[in-house]
Design a protein around this motif. Structure first.
Motif: not given
Length: 268
Positions: A2-6, A102-107, A110-116, A127-133
């Motif tokens: 399985x691949x992680x959501x992040x 692309x973003x993943x919502x649960x309720x 937002x659990x994870x998101x990416x803007x390319x 990943x909801x905790x930190x933000x990176x490039x």
């Protein structure tokens, strides 16, 4: 395995960005959606590529694509929001200021998101905790900064708060031009730039809850520590809506004051 959501959100955004990048400069078929709004064949194809990646890994999740709408069951409460080409008009005239979101919502979360960015090949992600490039496979934390003084103002409709608030009026506000320098790139890539310290702030009208266009950028800015509210300082998905994203509290307070000035003037 399985691949992680992040990891999945990054792979999906990269796949869409590769499609957008490879088709740049083509003669594009346009598909009218509403007055003044259209999609191109690249919007549709990039969305298909992204959804194929997501469905292969998460067949039980709901998918919401800007072009194809909603698909899948609501059984597990997980919803992927896909904006395959934000900045379609820029792209259609062979510009490169676009974003794949692309973003993943649960309720409400937002659990994870990416803007390319297809053309710099940067992926802004959280990943909801930190933000990176991510550049060339290397991740660096995003650090907001108001130092540039640049504020991106979205002038594209809809304008649900007109005439009380019109983003374009900020550009003629003496207080605004004395403090900031406006920019208008007409893509939500600029929201990610606030998280990255390339913009001091971003302002738009509109109702943005669960927006395929804005979900990723908002999540990035929240995770990076930006100040994120609606145009009245309320939670962005409540009340009159709109969005003010600022690198720090001082910038945010200044912009809210300038917005209130024009709302007060419109009420007189």
């Amino acid at each position: 395995m399985s691949i992680a959501d992040r990891d999945l959100v990054i792979i999906a955004a990269e796949a869409g960005a590769a499609e957008v990048r490879s088709r740049h400069g083509e003669a594009l078929t346009r598909f009218e959606k509403t007055a003044g709004d259209f999609a191109t064949a690249v919007d549709i194809d990039a969305e298909r590529v992204i959804l194929d990646v997501l469905r292969a890994a998460r067949p039980d999740d709901v998918m919401v694509g800007e072009e194809s709408g909603r698909s899948g069951s609501d059984g597990n409460g997980r919803v992927w929001l896909v904006d395959p080409l934000c900045g379609t008009l820029n792209y259609a005239v062979r510009g490169t200021l676009v974003s794949v979101n692309v973003a993943l919502r649960a309720g409400a979360e937002t659990l994870v998101a990416a803007s390319a960015d297809p053309f710099t090949e940067e992926i802004f992600w959280t990943d909801g905790a930190g933000a990176y490039v991510r550049r060339a496979g290397v991740d660096e934390p995003l650090t907001p900064s108001a130092e540039s003084g640049l504020v991106d103002v979205n002038l594209d409709p809809p304008f649900p708060n007109d005439p009380a608030f019109q983003a374009v009026r900020l550009l003629a506000d003496r207080g605004f031009v004395a403090r900031f320098r406006p920019r208008v790139v007409s893509t939500t890539l600029a929201v990610a730039w606030v998280a990255a310290g390339r913009r001091a702030a971003y302002v738009t009208d509109g109702q943005l809850r669960d927006s395929v266009h804005f979900a990723s950028g908002i999540a990035l800015c929240q995770a990076a520590g930006c100040v994120v509210t609606g145009i009245e300082g309320q939670p962005f998905h409540l009340g009159v809506g709109g969005l003010v994203v600022a690198a720090d509290e001082e910038t945010h307070a200044t912009l809210l004051g300038q917005i209130e000035n024009q709302r007060s003037a419109a009420a007189r």
